[in-house]
Design a protein around this motif. Structure first.
Motif, PDB file in Angstrom:
ATOM      1  N   ASN A  57       0.845  -1.193   0.000  1.00 57.29           N
ATOM      2  CA  ASN A  57       0.000   0.000   0.000  1.00 57.29           C
ATOM      3  C   ASN A  57       0.875   1.235   0.000  1.00 57.29           C
ATOM      4  N   TYR A  58       0.503   2.179  -0.793  1.00 59.54           N
ATOM      5  CA  TYR A  58       1.270   3.409  -0.829  1.00 59.54           C
ATOM      6  C   TYR A  58       0.316   4.583  -0.735  1.00 59.54           C
ATOM      7  N   ASN A  59       0.555   5.457   0.235  1.00 64.49           N
ATOM      8  CA  ASN A  59      -0.283   6.644   0.402  1.00 64.49           C
ATOM      9  C   ASN A  59       0.583   7.878   0.238  1.00 64.49           C
ATOM     10  N   TYR A  60       0.088   8.802  -0.534  1.00 70.37           N
ATOM     11  CA  TYR A  60       0.878   9.992  -0.813  1.00 70.37           C
ATOM     12  C   TYR A  60      -0.068  11.178  -0.849  1.00 70.37           C
ATOM     13  N   ALA A  61       0.299  12.245  -0.217  1.00 64.64           N
ATOM     14  CA  ALA A  61      -0.528  13.442  -0.254  1.00 64.64           C
ATOM     15  C   ALA A  61       0.362  14.642  -0.451  1.00 64.64           C
ATOM     16  N   LYS A  62      -0.052  15.469  -1.380  1.00 61.82           N
ATOM     17  CA  LYS A  62       0.686  16.713  -1.568  1.00 61.82           C
ATOM     18  C   LYS A  62      -0.306  17.755  -2.038  1.00 61.82           C
ATOM     19  N   GLY A  63      -0.314  18.859  -1.364  1.00 63.54           N
ATOM     20  CA  GLY A  63      -1.261  19.908  -1.728  1.00 63.54           C
ATOM     21  C   GLY A  63      -2.674  19.393  -1.663  1.00 63.54           C
ATOM     22  N   LYS A  64      -3.408  19.558  -2.749  1.00 65.82           N
ATOM     23  CA  LYS A  64      -4.793  19.109  -2.761  1.00 65.82           C
ATOM     24  C   LYS A  64      -4.935  17.670  -3.228  1.00 65.82           C
ATOM     25  N   SER A  65      -3.839  17.057  -3.603  1.00 65.67           N
ATOM     26  CA  SER A  65      -3.901  15.702  -4.144  1.00 65.67           C
ATOM     27  C   SER A  65      -3.630  14.665  -3.065  1.00 65.67           C
ATOM     28  N   LYS A  66      -4.410  13.607  -3.149  1.00 60.61           N
ATOM     29  CA  LYS A  66      -4.161  12.464  -2.283  1.00 60.61           C
ATOM     30  C   LYS A  66      -4.164  11.229  -3.167  1.00 60.61           C
ATOM     31  N   LEU A  67      -3.163  10.411  -2.978  1.00 58.50           N
ATOM     32  CA  LEU A  67      -3.053   9.232  -3.811  1.00 58.50           C
ATOM     33  C   LEU A  67      -2.894   8.009  -2.914  1.00 58.50           C
ATOM     34  N   SER A  68      -3.588   6.976  -3.261  1.00 52.60           N
ATOM     35  CA  SER A  68      -3.438   5.734  -2.507  1.00 52.60           C
ATOM     36  C   SER A  68      -3.389   4.593  -3.513  1.00 52.60           C
ATOM     37  N   VAL A  69      -2.354   3.797  -3.407  1.00 53.71           N
ATOM     38  CA  VAL A  69      -2.172   2.708  -4.365  1.00 53.71           C
ATOM     39  C   VAL A  69      -2.089   1.387  -3.603  1.00 53.71           C
ATOM     40  N   THR A  70      -2.761   0.394  -4.102  1.00 55.72           N
ATOM     41  CA  THR A  70      -2.721  -0.933  -3.489  1.00 55.72           C
ATOM     42  C   THR A  70      -2.346  -1.961  -4.555  1.00 55.72           C
ATOM     43  N   ALA A  71      -1.395  -2.791  -4.232  1.00 53.40           N
ATOM     44  CA  ALA A  71      -1.065  -3.897  -5.139  1.00 53.40           C
ATOM     45  C   ALA A  71      -1.176  -5.183  -4.337  1.00 53.40           C
ATOM     46  N   LEU A  72      -1.704  -6.213  -4.963  1.00 52.10           N
ATOM     47  CA  LEU A  72      -1.983  -7.426  -4.213  1.00 52.10           C
ATOM     48  C   LEU A  72      -1.639  -8.668  -5.025  1.00 52.10           C
ATOM     49  N   GLN A  73      -1.080  -9.622  -4.330  1.00 49.88           N
ATOM     50  CA  GLN A  73      -0.920 -10.950  -4.915  1.00 49.88           C
ATOM     51  C   GLN A  73      -1.617 -11.900  -3.960  1.00 49.88           C
ATOM     52  N   SER A  74      -2.381 -12.816  -4.516  1.00 51.58           N
ATOM     53  CA  SER A  74      -3.173 -13.671  -3.643  1.00 51.58           C
ATOM     54  C   SER A  74      -3.211 -15.104  -4.175  1.00 51.58           C
ATOM     55  N   ALA A  75      -3.125 -16.040  -3.280  1.00 46.88           N
ATOM     56  CA  ALA A  75      -3.234 -17.445  -3.662  1.00 46.88           C
ATOM     57  C   ALA A  75      -4.266 -18.096  -2.757  1.00 46.88           C
ATOM     58  N   TYR A  76      -5.115 -18.893  -3.349  1.00 45.58           N
ATOM     59  CA  TYR A  76      -6.234 -19.486  -2.615  1.00 45.58           C
ATOM     60  C   TYR A  76      -6.288 -20.973  -2.930  1.00 45.58           C
ATOM     61  N   LYS A  77      -6.519 -21.745  -1.912  1.00 45.35           N
ATOM     62  CA  LYS A  77      -6.566 -23.190  -2.096  1.00 45.35           C
ATOM     63  C   LYS A  77      -7.698 -23.760  -1.255  1.00 45.35           C
ATOM     64  N   ASN A  78      -8.477 -24.602  -1.858  1.00 39.78           N
ATOM     65  CA  ASN A  78      -9.642 -25.158  -1.167  1.00 39.78           C
ATOM     66  C   ASN A  78      -9.685 -26.664  -1.411  1.00 39.78           C
ATOM     67  N   THR A  79      -9.605 -27.428  -0.347  1.00 40.76           N
ATOM     68  CA  THR A  79      -9.756 -28.875  -0.521  1.00 40.76           C
ATOM     69  C   THR A  79     -10.961 -29.359   0.282  1.00 40.76           C
TER      70      THR A  79
END
Lengths: 1001, 639
Positions: free
Chosen positions: A507-529
């Motif tokens: 997660n990356y949060n950045y704010a400058k002046g009137k701008s606010k930026l938030s970035v999320t990157a995800l890797q996910s693995a799921y297993k169901n038996t």
């Protein structure tokens, strides 16, 4: 012992550090609209457990550190909490604003949360107070009527009943339309296993832009459950208890012995049919004017209770909450119950300035014996001319009872010369029939979050859910299954689920002046038996339920099965949230999913989405108009996918089938199913337009959503022409659309010092339509799919009344007679037919509702509160199972019926067909509109005033009385219009009278 | 932040990235299925292929148990009793299969079920046929036999299907991809294919198989004889049949007889499970009762039911234990008096069809051993009990009777020896003296007790003789099914087919004229004591009240033998066997005449006139086939 010694010690130590040197602040709390005094508000120093309570005049005195700035938090029930920065003042005037779903509320949106005002998608939220308000056994029940566009439907009246949830209509047609459930990060959790009292909030993601973060798994919407957490401060203990009585109610009217005789003998003869015969026992009862009410004999009032104790709190950097709960809901049929034991615990800890870790765990154990499948149906079917007790039989030898003799005093065959239905009281006796499911569900989530750089964090979490499901089924000799002559049989089966999700998130949060930026990157693995096992035996030598199957001997093992299934999902996702000037909001999401159960060439798919929101209400040109207190416009577009097919659906598996060549074993393996090597993702795209608004300082507020969702490459278990040798195949078959509108309106009708009244109304309408079917066909009749119609339709002949005597000649040309169900000859060819080219069947309607309305009213008068909820569903058509089963089938002379105004030669009605007359099209009369209005519950509560509580050392105490399901209004014949019960595997409808208590200290 | 701190963070980050990498293993999305195999990986060696061919047999049980479409609405069986009809009550509610009214339509589940089973079986056979060349590790000679077995079973299914429905889909290869498109093949092409396949089977199948129950040359010849016979009749001139087909059929019948592999049993009763008229004196066990019958050489092909119930499962139909249900499919259970509850002493009568009154009157009950072999006319108490007749209508008599186990509780007199005096009757009749029910043929199924508009109670009355030909003592009542092998083909029928072929012009008969073949079967039934004599049947079997003196011989002579006479004989000889009756009537074009004459329900229709019509020679294609095909296939005419 109310307070843990350790905690006290810790708190004292902590406090003593803070309050090295103090000064006094005095103040008063008022209502900012009315200027009235707000008594009993709590005033605490932020980040500190120390606090005081305002007195009856709203006045308070608090000591704060003499140096530096201090923030005071002022809270009172019904008002938004307010923070006041204390500089050098010594006296304060605090004006509290009434709580109006404050815009600063945080909404959980999946892998993160946003403030409600910054939301760009369509999300519905339910708070803890709403969840526990109706004392549900199952959380799902609490959602009904609360969030527009979310249709919750009961599946049964049995204790521990299941509910189904559809979000924004049916997006798929393969049956599975249940949304994804995420419980504290555990993806794919089970709602019914959670104790409702442990939940802090439920957030329901509805539009594709919101669910896009869950990619393929969010195609049917997502329900995010956030459990209650501790907060820094003193340990708080809460106790929530209720105890209620469930009384059978709203039962359909069944025939009495005399009505049964009239309909099956007198009126049949009148209609020139063949009357039925009765045994001497039945005739004696009929002639004596008596009658047996089997449903009444079978059912009794029962208990409904729930108790949850929770402790929560926290010290600097670490918060915790632990709870234990017990819920019991007994059925109205004796010896049926649902018991839920739950333990829940969670800790979040900030180890240092770059590492945060947390852990939460649920352990739930559910025990759900539901007894005989046949009990209620037998009670509905057993003739009212039957005899309960053996001693009351006139002549047991005239019927089958004599051979058995009295069983526990009962007449097993009820003195009727018929041996299809057993005495319901015998059937339901646990000595004869037991069915029980026990489930242990252990869910846990652990995470670590590190701050890599300023604004950049990495979070890794592991969630696991292990479900152990055990099921026993025992049918003794005196059950329908064993026909009162065979030795008992039993089946024991287990299913074990192990589900793991491993998420890694940047997660990356950045704010400058009137701008606010938030970035999320995800890797996910799921297993169901899933591993399952079952063994079935017959001819057990004695009643041992399913606990000693070996005694039946190997030759009596009728089935042994075990199986294994695995599916995996791998995902990569990214999301960007950008805000400019707090007015212009942008969300972009992309997710790539790979699913193991799809064919090799079609495993992967990418799903993009985007949303824009404009807080136009914050623009000056709107502000100047002074109309809106809040106004936000939103637009979103997104794609999501669905790969909801069983593992191995693309493979042609083999099927074991046994033959004996004379006495020699022949072990065969036949082609079992048709694999579909081309199976690919079902894909939906959705456009959502939304407006959030507020008027008059948000006394009127709400939201309107309009959406259009199209789903293509629909996955369907498609019916095949069986000349292929197979009945179904998983296939991508077409395109479906769901268009709808959802309106949510919250109003504060009255807001006075002593009396307040708020109303929350929601309305949702969804139009479901099949746009296209594969290969350009206009219908797949076998699956009841028709281009231009919704899914879940009924395709049958249309009811046109009852053939009357005056129409005898015409009826005869159709091969029918007066008293028969008349159906519409759609093509007017003088023949009723379903053959190709002259089909008279039509689409009669759909099981999907036309629209739903939920309304909750809350009133507060001084210390009293009153709330009631109403729910209306319009336009559901059912082929009524009670009518098409034996209970409405007046051609069936064996069993009892519900009272219907049937046709006779002296009663030329169109309400119901004639007795003793051939009924080739009787199904046409069994379709009924199941629209209904229900008063779901009414609650009256009393909160003990603060003054008294202080004396008792309590923070909070409320007692209440509640009435659940007091009344509904419908034209539908049946137990409950909400679901289509056949009375098989079911219990009776009921009203619950509940007394409840909430205590906090 | 110092360098050390940053390093520490970086190392944690690196460690986590490694974990992420582990989750991205290349095989993560591969489907792993340890519990099952796929057709392509399993059917490629001898073991797998043998299992495939074996899987073609179990469905025969399910197919054979779809009995209603071959019994209902025929001359000998109806689905319901006939009391109301006898008393000419209006608004009779019987079965659509008998009344042939609008309820006999495409929506009937029985049609769909039979269709589905037949085509599931055909697909399995097709898989066995097409996969054979790719199988390794198996001798060509064995493969040839197995393929011929599959073709034999496929022909059997297509023959059933084409007779029921006429033009039908005819896939000859295994279905491996889904399609909704269905093409109907004309009936005559289906016959051509069946004859081609069966001719191959006759050439390639062995005379005997090591494993009993597999297809043999004799079975293929029998089926081919029946197919030729059927094509010879050339239904609606649509089958491409010629008179030569009768000769072909006759030749095959003679070959089967000449082979000596399938000699007729000396005693007709050896063909059926041993059972005692009085269950209290039963000595046979479930296994011993069928030992002789299941081993009979007269049987050419039978559906196998092994003794161990675990060999009888077929999970494809959702059941785990299926035995033979033949014993329970015919009406006429024991009397309710002192039988009590549900008893296995007399086999469970599970419903299905009941014998028409004409059928009893087709037999000579004394001379013809098949009458007593088919019907048990005496019923005994299996437990002690009492019966009170206090409120009987229409003959109220205040009597209480006490029974001991073994006491007679009911007698059903044969049609030609009715009780004529009151003293011969039960006490439920005025003047009756017997403490059990005594009924005559015109009182079977309560004919003597119906009273319009009144609830009827007669605890003593017994319905009709039990159809007990297939009863197997010692099997469980409820889900206990019989282990008696269901005989589909037996050599007695070969003689009757030959007779029919000769009557229809078949030439070159080895044994002589048609009556010679016919009387072979009759004389065996009469037994050594009566062989050569003339058994007598009712001249008008359909008139239940006709005088018993109105009788006629059913011995065949070159002059009197007709198709009707052969059909009467096959009714007596084969009653309830092989699910064959409807097909016999259809083949010979006698459904309309014989059913309406002998089956009171068919005669009645809905309002007193028969509704059975020419269209009923073909069944409606099941609705599911219409609804699931795309484009929708057409329905048979008239539905």
């Amino acid at each position: 012992m109310r307070k843990a010694i350790l905690l006290t010690t810790l708190l004292c130590w902590f406090s003593s550090m803070v309050w090295a040197q103090n000064r006094q602040i005095t103040g008063r709390v008022l209502n900012n609209e009315t200027g009235a005094i707000v008594a009993g508000a709590s005033i605490t120093v932020k980040g500190n457990s120390k606090g005081v309570i305002a007195d009856a005049d709203g006045k308070f005195t608090i000591s704060v550190a003499s140096k530096g700035n201090t923030v005071l938090v002022i809270q009172s029930v019904g008002f938004a909490s307010q923070e006041v920065i204390v500089n050098s003042q010594t006296s304060l005037l605090v004006k509290l604003a009434s709580e109006t779903k404050a815009l600063d509320d945080v909404v959980v949106v999946g892998y993160g949360s946003v403030k409600k005002k910054d939301l760009t998608g369509a999300v519905g939220s339910i708070s803890s107070a709403e969840i526990v308000r109706s004392n549900p056994t199952n959380v799902t029940q609490a959602i009904q009527g609360q969030v527009p566009g979310v249709v919750v439907t009961k599946g049964s009246n049995l204790p521990g009943q299941a509910f189904s949830i559809d979000i924004r209509g049916e997006n798929t047609i393969s049956g599975v339309t249940e949304p994804l459930v995420v419980i504290d990060g555990v993806i794919g959790g089970r709602l019914r296993d959670i104790n409702p009292a442990d939940i802090a909030s439920i957030d329901i993601l509805k539009d594709a832009s919101s669910t896009a973060i869950y990619g393929s798994r969010g195609a049917n919407g997502v329900i995010i459950i956030t459990s209650k957490k501790g907060s820094i401060g003193k340990a708080k203990v809460t106790l929530d208890s209720y105890l209620g009585q469930k009384i059978p109610a709203h039962l359909p009217d069944l025939q009495t012995a005399q009505q049964f005789y009239q309909s099956m003998v007198t009126d049949v003869a009148l209609n020139l049919g063949t009357p039925i015969t009765f045994s001497v026992n039945e005739l004696a009862l009929i002639n004596s004017g008596g009658s047996t009410n089997w449903v009444k004999s079978l059912t009794k009032p029962s208990i409904n209770t729930g108790n949850t104790v929770a402790v929560s709190g926290g010290t600097a950097g670490t918060t915790y909450r632990f709870s234990g709960g017990y819920i019991q809901e007994d059925g109205n049929i004796p010896n049926t119950t649902y018991k839920k034991y739950s333990l829940n615990g969670g800790i979040d800890s900030k180890i240092n300035n770059f590492l945060k870790i947390g852990f939460s765990a649920y352990v739930n154990f559910n025990n759900n014996p539901t007894g005989s499948y046949e009990a209620l149906r037998s009670a509905y079917r057993a003739r009212p001319t039957g005899i309960i007790y053996y001693k009351d039989l006139v002549d047991p030898a005239a019927v089958y009872d004599a051979a058995i003799g009295p069983w526990n005093g009962y007449a097993v065959w009820m003195g009727i010369k018929d041996n299809q239905v057993l005495n319901p009281l015998v059937e339901a006796d646990p000595a004869n029939y037991q069915f029980s499911v026990t489930t242990t569900n252990e869910m846990g989530n652990a995470y670590a979050e590190i701050t890599l750089l300023k604004g950049l964090t990495f979070k890794s979490s592991i969630s696991a859910s292990v479900i152990d499901n055990r099921q026993g089924d025992y049918r003794g000799t005196y059950t329908k299954d064993r026909a009162a002559v065979n030795l008992p049989k039993a089946t024991y089966s287990t299913s074990d689920y192990a589900i793991y999700t491993f998420d890694n998130q940047l997660n990356y949060n950045y704010a400058k002046g009137k701008s606010k930026l938030s970035v999320t990157a995800l890797q996910s693995a799921y297993k169901n038996t899933v591993e399952s096992y079952s063994i079935a035996v017959q001819n057990l030598p004695y009643a041992s339920a399913w606990y000693n199957l070996g005694t039946a001997g190997l030759s009596n093992v009728t089935a042994v099965n075990s199986s294994y299934a695995l599916n995996t999902l791998q995902s990569y996702m990214g999301r960007i949230n950008y805000t400019f000037n707090d007015k212009y909001l942008l969300t972009l999401t992309g997710r790539g999913d790979g699913a193991s159960q799809l064919s090799n060439n079609n495993k992967w798919a990418f799903f993009p989405s985007g949303a824009l929101a404009w807080r136009i209400g914050d623009e000056n040109f709107i502000k100047k108009t002074n109309i809106f207190s809040d106004l936000k416009l939103r637009v979103s577009y997104g794609q999501v996918g669905n790969a909801n097919v069983s593992p191995y659906s693309t493979q042609a598996s083999i099927l074991n089938t046994i033959y004996g060549y004379d006495q020699a074993l022949g072990n065969g393996f036949a082609p079992g199913n048709l694999g579909n090597q081309d199976l690919k993702w079902e894909r939906s795209e959705e456009l959502n337009l939304g407006v959030n608004f507020g008027f008059l300082n948000n006394r009127i507020s709400g939201a309107v959503e309009v959406y259009n969702r199209t789903t293509k490459d629909l996955i369907l278990k498609e019916n095949l022409p069986t000349s292929t040798g197979f009945t179904t195949v998983n296939a991508n078959v077409g395109r479906i659309s769901n268009k709808g509108v959802e309106i949510l309106l919250n109003t504060r009708n009255v807001a006075n010092k002593n009396f307040s009244w708020t109303t929350s109304v929601n309305f949702a309408k969804n139009i479901n339509k099949i746009e296209e079917l594969a290969n350009g066909v206009s219908s797949i009749i076998g699956n009841s799919l028709f281009v231009g119609s919704p899914v879940k339709v009924y395709y049958d002949y249309k009811y046109a009344g009852i053939w009357q005597i005056a129409d005898s000649a015409l009826a005869k040309t159709f091969g029918q007679a007066p008293g028969s169900v008349r159906v519409v000859d759609q093509n007017g060819d003088g023949v009723i037919s379903s053959a190709t080219g002259k089909d008279d069947r039509v689409v009669l309607g759909t099981q999907l509702p036309n629209y739903t309305i939920g309304m909750t009213n809350r009133m507060n008068f001084k210390q009293f509160d009153l709330s009631f909820m109403m729910y209306y569903r319009n336009g559901t058509l059912y082929n009524n199972n009670l009518l098409n089963g034996t209970m409405g089938d007046y051609t069936n002379t064996r069993y009892n019926h519900i009272v219907l105004n049937y046709w006779t030669r002296n009663n030329p009605t169109n309400d119901w067909y004639g007795v003793g007359v051939s009924q080739p099209y009787k199904s046409a009369i069994q379709y009924e509109d199941a629209s209904f209005l229900r008063i779901s519950d009414i609650t009256v509560g009393y909160t003990v005033p603060k003054v008294k509580l202080d004396k008792w050392n309590l923070d909070r105490m409320r007692v209440y009385l509640q009435l659940t399901n007091p009344q509904f209004f419908t034209k539908y014949h049946g137990q409950d219009p909400e679901y289509n019960s056949s009375s098989y595997i079911d219990d009776v409808p009921y009203i619950i009278y509940t007394f409840g208590l909430n205590i906090g200290f | 932040m110092n360098i050390f701190k940053n390093f520490r963070k970086a190392s944690i980050g690196i460690a986590l990235i490694c974990i992420v990498g582990a989750g991205c293993s290349k095989n993560f999305l591969n489907e792993i299925n340890p519990s099952n195999r796929t057709t392509d990986t399993y059917y490629n060696d001898a073991t797998g292929y043998e299992s495939l061919v074996t899987s073609c047999y179990p469905l025969l049980r399910d197919i054979a148990q779809q009995r209603i479409l071959s019994y209902g609405g025929t001359d000998v069986f109806a689905q319901a009793g006939w009391g109301g009809i006898y008393f000419n009550q209006p608004n009779q509610l019987g079965s659509q299969y008998d009344q042939y009214d609008i309820r006999l339509n495409a929506s009937l589940g029985d049609l769909q079920t039979l269709w589905d089973f037949l085509y599931r079986e055909i697909n399995r056979c097709n898989a066995a046929v097409v996969r054979a060349p790719g199988v390794i590790g198996m001798t060509d000679s064995l493969k040839t036999v197995r393929v011929a077995e599959a073709k034999f079973l496929r022909s059997l299914c297509y023959f059933w299907a084409v007779q029921q429905w006429g033009d039908i889909p005819m896939p000859l290869v295994e279905t491996t991809t889904a399609s909704l498109e269905v093409v109907k093949t004309p009936a005559k092409d289906v016959y051509t294919q069946i004859i081609k396949d069966l001719t191959e089977c006759v050439a390639k199948l062995p005379a005997k198989q090591i494993q009993v129950g597999r297809g043999t040359q004799g079975a293929a010849k029998f089926l081919l004889a029946r197919v030729y016979l059927t094509r010879g009749w050339n239904f609606n001139n649509s089958l491409g049949g010629t008179p030569a087909d009768f000769t072909s059929s006759l030749q095959l019948c003679d070959q089967i007889i000449a082979s000596g592999l399938y000699p007729l049993e000396a005693n007709w009763n050896n063909l059926w499970p041993l059972h005692n008229t009085n269950p209290n004196k039963e000595t046979a066990t479930a296994a011993s009762s069928v030992a002789v019958a299941n081993a009979s050489k007269e049987i050419i092909f039978a559906v196998q039911y092994a003794n161990a119930s675990s060999y009888n499962g077929d999970p494809s139909v959702g059941t785990t234990t299926i035995g033979n249900d033949l014993h329970g499919r015919f009406g006429g259970g024991p009397s309710g008096v002192a039988q009590q509850a549900r008893t296995s002493a007399y086999n469970r009568v599970n419903g299905g069809v009941t014998t028409t009154w004409a059928t009893y009157r087709l037999f000579d009950p004394v001379m013809d051993t098949r009458y007593a072999g088919t019907f048990n006319s005496v019923c005994y108490a299996t437990t002690a009990g009492t019966v009170s007749l206090a409120t009987n209508k229409p003959y109220p008599q205040a009597v209480t009777l006490t029974y001991a186990a073994g006491d007679t509780t009911g007698i059903a007199n044969p049609w030609n020896a009715p009780a004529t005096t009151a003293a011969q009757r039960g006490v439920d009749i005025p003047g009756g003296t017997k403490k059990y029910s005594v009924i005559n043929t015109n009182e079977y199924q309560g004919l003597g007790y119906i009273s319009v508009g009144n609830a009827i109670v007669d605890n003593l009355a017994w319905g009709q003789p039990m159809f007990w030909k297939f009863f197997q003592p010692g099997i469980l009542y409820g889900d206990g099914y019989s282990t008696f092998n269901d005989p589909l083909f037996r050599s007695a029928e070969v003689y009757l087919m030959a007779a029919e072929a000769i009557v229809k012009g078949g030439t070159g008969a080895v044994l002589g004229t048609a009556d010679v073949y016919y009387n072979k079967i009759l004389d065996r039934a009469l037994g050594t004591a009566n062989a050569g004599k003339s058994p007598m049947r009712a001249t008008n079997p359909e008139l239940v009240d006709d005088p018993i003196s109105n009788i006629v011989s059913y011995r065949a002579t070159p002059a009197n033998i007709t198709i009707d006479m052969i059909l009467d004989e096959s009714a007596r000889e084969l009653l309830g066997e092989g699910n064959q009756r409807w097909y016999d009537l259809k083949r010979t074009g006698t459904l309309l005449t014989r059913a309406a004459k002998y089956n009171p329900w068919v005669a009645y229709g809905l309002t007193g006139t028969p509704l059975v019509a020419a269209k009923h020679y073909l069944r409606p294609i099941p609705q599911g086939m219409l609804d699931n095909s795309n484009p929708r296939i057409s329905q048979n005419p008239g539905y």
